[in-house]
Design an enzyme around this catalytic site. Structure first.
Site, PDB file in Angstrom:
ATOM      1  N   LEU A 114     -32.618 -22.160  14.050  1.00  0.00           N
ATOM      2  CA  LEU A 114     -33.640 -21.638  13.137  1.00  0.00           C
ATOM      3  C   LEU A 114     -34.628 -22.732  12.734  1.00  0.00           C
ATOM      4  O   LEU A 114     -34.235 -23.866  12.443  1.00  0.00           O
ATOM      5  CB  LEU A 114     -32.986 -21.056  11.879  1.00  0.00           C
ATOM      6  CG  LEU A 114     -31.898 -19.996  12.116  1.00  0.00           C
ATOM      7  CD1 LEU A 114     -31.484 -19.361  10.790  1.00  0.00           C
ATOM      8  CD2 LEU A 114     -32.357 -18.930  13.088  1.00  0.00           C
ATOM      9  N   GLY A 159     -28.462 -21.838  15.244  1.00  0.00           N
ATOM     10  CA  GLY A 159     -29.012 -20.631  15.856  1.00  0.00           C
ATOM     11  C   GLY A 159     -29.080 -20.689  17.373  1.00  0.00           C
ATOM     12  O   GLY A 159     -29.009 -19.647  18.039  1.00  0.00           O
ATOM     13  N   ASN A 183     -23.229 -25.566  13.135  1.00  0.00           N
ATOM     14  CA  ASN A 183     -23.066 -26.722  12.246  1.00  0.00           C
ATOM     15  C   ASN A 183     -23.839 -26.587  10.929  1.00  0.00           C
ATOM     16  O   ASN A 183     -24.194 -27.592  10.307  1.00  0.00           O
ATOM     17  CB  ASN A 183     -23.502 -27.986  12.991  1.00  0.00           C
ATOM     18  CG  ASN A 183     -24.975 -27.937  13.381  1.00  0.00           C
ATOM     19  OD1 ASN A 183     -25.494 -26.856  13.642  1.00  0.00           O
ATOM     20  ND2 ASN A 183     -25.625 -29.081  13.422  1.00  0.00           N
ATOM     21  N   GLU A 184     -24.075 -25.347  10.499  1.00  0.00           N
ATOM     22  CA  GLU A 184     -24.918 -25.111   9.327  1.00  0.00           C
ATOM     23  C   GLU A 184     -24.473 -25.863   8.076  1.00  0.00           C
ATOM     24  O   GLU A 184     -25.314 -26.372   7.312  1.00  0.00           O
ATOM     25  CB  GLU A 184     -24.995 -23.600   9.014  1.00  0.00           C
ATOM     26  CG  GLU A 184     -25.974 -22.817   9.857  1.00  0.00           C
ATOM     27  CD  GLU A 184     -25.444 -22.442  11.238  1.00  0.00           C
ATOM     28  OE1 GLU A 184     -24.336 -22.880  11.585  1.00  0.00           O
ATOM     29  OE2 GLU A 184     -26.131 -21.718  11.961  1.00  0.00           O
TER      30      GLU A 184
END
Lengths: 308, 308, 308
Positions: A114, A159, A183-184
């Site tokens: 993203l 994303g 890995n957000e």
């Protein structure tokens, strides 16, 4: 091909099919009501090149190759996602297209996920519109009637990893510098429930719990070991291996494969569709908080420093 | 830290958090309404020693170590479980505590699980009270906002295994004489559905089916192979490895990790909470049957003979 | 043994048992209301031989061996399934029988799965009756109170694989020419949701997705690697290993093992039972389509050519 089916399905293409419940026009193969797209009618090879990606469809093989070309890192911006959705709709409606290969034209990166610029310093309205486009990307890809193969020829965090996970099969370049994973949490943000569901469906509950809580980015051998990707090949063989793999999938009658795919993915798609609005609302409320905006700023600054 | 969150959460600490749904006071970090606990205010190292366990919190590292010290086998008696719940509540409310390590001060045993003496020859009322305390232990541990690491330095059957499974990470001593598993059927009793759900979330459906039907107690290499534990280390390194591992978890912002943990565990916690009363009723009705009481007596006699 | 339980249970034998909810007559062991079957009363070894299978029950060991003897490939015809259901009911009611071994008396094949002749050129009524019998087979086997072990001494595609998957444990002959898997899509048909659920419960979501979409038939080493079978042994040791394995299962008290088995399988069984009628309707509507009938004809012709 399931033309009528495809046309009636707005996002959850596979989501509507119960096993054995086949729409009236399904097996007859008649393309009733289908409008052939002009650019696809002239000859066997069709090419469509937008700003963010290039699509090549070879009608003789039935394979479309979509190459992301949005440097520096193929970020999933609103423009990227909109172009992706339009291309997916065209291909899904195209009778001559049975399989889709996703890959990157940008060296070293599949997609960095993203685009933070769509979430940082933006209005709630913009954030909501952006999130809806992220949902749409997933619905179109995870529910596609086509065989979708990810030819992951570069790193694929967040994303980018979701896009790969939403395909039917994942082939990755065996390069020790590439990583893949959701890995957000490393950025102080959180993968939503349908990112999580897609990963649980691929690598199971425990591996997903560990990966998401720690924001793990897996090396290619580790990604293969946990089942996050299906196959590793030398970097220059990623797309050609995807092509060869496609023939195995094409050996199965489309209608049987599509109903089976729907049966496997429908519950996950249905759950997201029925929570779509609250998911947007939750995202907007979360991402516009001061503390989260601060996390994003710090992350962007760390990226800038790393470059310099 | 999520102070208001912690205070409002009676048992299902994480159970209340939907992804992106963050309580109003969450990211602000203000400790509104929080009352610091007296014993935690004097200096950096705090120690609290009850009858059944000893808790050491190092405020400089944010790590609390809880050592079970209830010989001979750290049985989960009603007293043990009550003390455990009080300690968990204190630590959960303590802003300086981010991580918890569970380990044993009794040689060769982590915990032998539920205390049979609380189930044998007792009134239905007592059995019900006991079972509620077992549920409470699991709700507090599986739903903890802290990073919980099990430093399994001894055998860990039945309820002992459940405690380990309820943590975020499991490190076990590589000792060929130690075993771990939900072996209830070997005693003629049955692990309840939320023991089962916790194990399915860790090692998957099939492995759990086989393990529970046969009451398997796994050797340490087998426990590692099936994913029942995450890591094996020499016995004298179990707690220090847990300390080192904690730093990896602390590198992730707490709020992102906590929301992610909630997303993974909330469905399992919700299911138990909504069936809590019937689960107590079922347990009491089962355990007070003559045939089951007889099984327990035979098991206790076999233990006594083995000792002699 | 759970006699009253067994009698009251029409199909979903285990489906009715909630953990800890044990019917009144369960642990007392009294065979109230049970009518002993005449053929089981004379001596320790009982043998019952129908057209399609032979059943040998050794009351001294508590093990029944059911040998499929319907050449050339032990197809699951309506007659086969009816005889199977009758045998299962008898054994389930027989107090002296605790375990069941399924194997084949036909060389090289365990079972080739559903008999295509029951689906090709048949009336909707016949197809519906046939499908109900397929459901019944699964309900009786997946929900059996007995320990069921598959001694897979030959290839086991489609419905044959389902039978093996529905047992508690799978031992297969290590013969490089044998294959096992739910390969329905290769024939242009689709495994129904409860075939899928049974496989997901055994090998997980992702492996099932790949296997079902591609109609994969696994070699024996691959079947072991993905967990589709539990053990490989030389061909002449398959049944004897099943016998030896049974003793490990018999070491666990029946009531505890049965309640645990129910807890693991009840949700899957309940889901099928509550969708049973629509599943029949969907199957009939699918299988009677011209295009699907054509697929079946082409498949049968290819089999005929392969023979010649």
């Amino acid at each position: 091909m399931a033309t009528a089916l495809r046309q009636s399905a707005k996002y959850s293409l596979l989501g509507r099919l119960a096993p054995f419940v086949v729409p009236a026009s399904f097996p007859s193969g008649n393309a009733i009501g289908r409008t052939a797209l002009p650019y696809l009618m002239s000859n066997q090879r069709h090419s469509s090149s937008g700003t963010k990606m290039k699509v090549d469809l070879d009608s003789s093989t039935g394979i479309a190759v979509m190459r992301f070309q949005s440097p520096p890192v193929n970020s999933l911006s609103l423009d990227f996602l909109t172009e992706f959705a339009i291309n997916m709709e065209k291909l899904e409606l195209d009778k001559s297209c049975r399989g889709l290969i996703l890959t990157s034209a940008v060296p070293k990166i599949f997609s960095a996920g993203l685009d933070i610029m769509e979430m940082y310093g933006k209005s709630p309205e913009h954030c909501g519109e952006f999130w809806k486009a992220v949902q749409e990307m997933w619905l179109k890809l995870y529910g596609s009637n086509m065989v979708a193969i990810a030819a992951v020829n570069g790193s694929s965090p967040a994303g980018g990893c979701l896009m790969a996970l939403s395909c039917d099969y994942r082939i990755m370049a065996e390069n020790p510098r590439y990583g893949i994973g959701l890995n957000e949490t490393q950025l102080g943000i959180v993968a939503p429930f349908w990112f999580k569901d897609t990963m649980v469906n691929t690598v199971g509950h425990r591996t997903t719990e560990l990966a998401l809580e720690l924001g793990l980015l897996y090396s290619t051998p580790d990604a293969l070991r946990i089942g996050l990707v299906d196959q590793l090949v030398p970097e220059d063989k990623v797309v050609s291996t995807a092509m060869e793999t496609m023939t195995k999938w094409f050996a199965i009658p489309d209608h049987a494969r599509q109903i089976t795919k729907s049966m496997m993915r429908k519950p996950t798609i249905d759950k997201m569709v029925s929570n779509r609005e609250s998911d947007i609302k939750n995202f907007v409320s979360f991402i516009t908080r001061d503390s989260i905006q601060k996390s994003l700023r710090m992350y962007m600054e760390s990226l800038r420093k790393r470059k310099a």
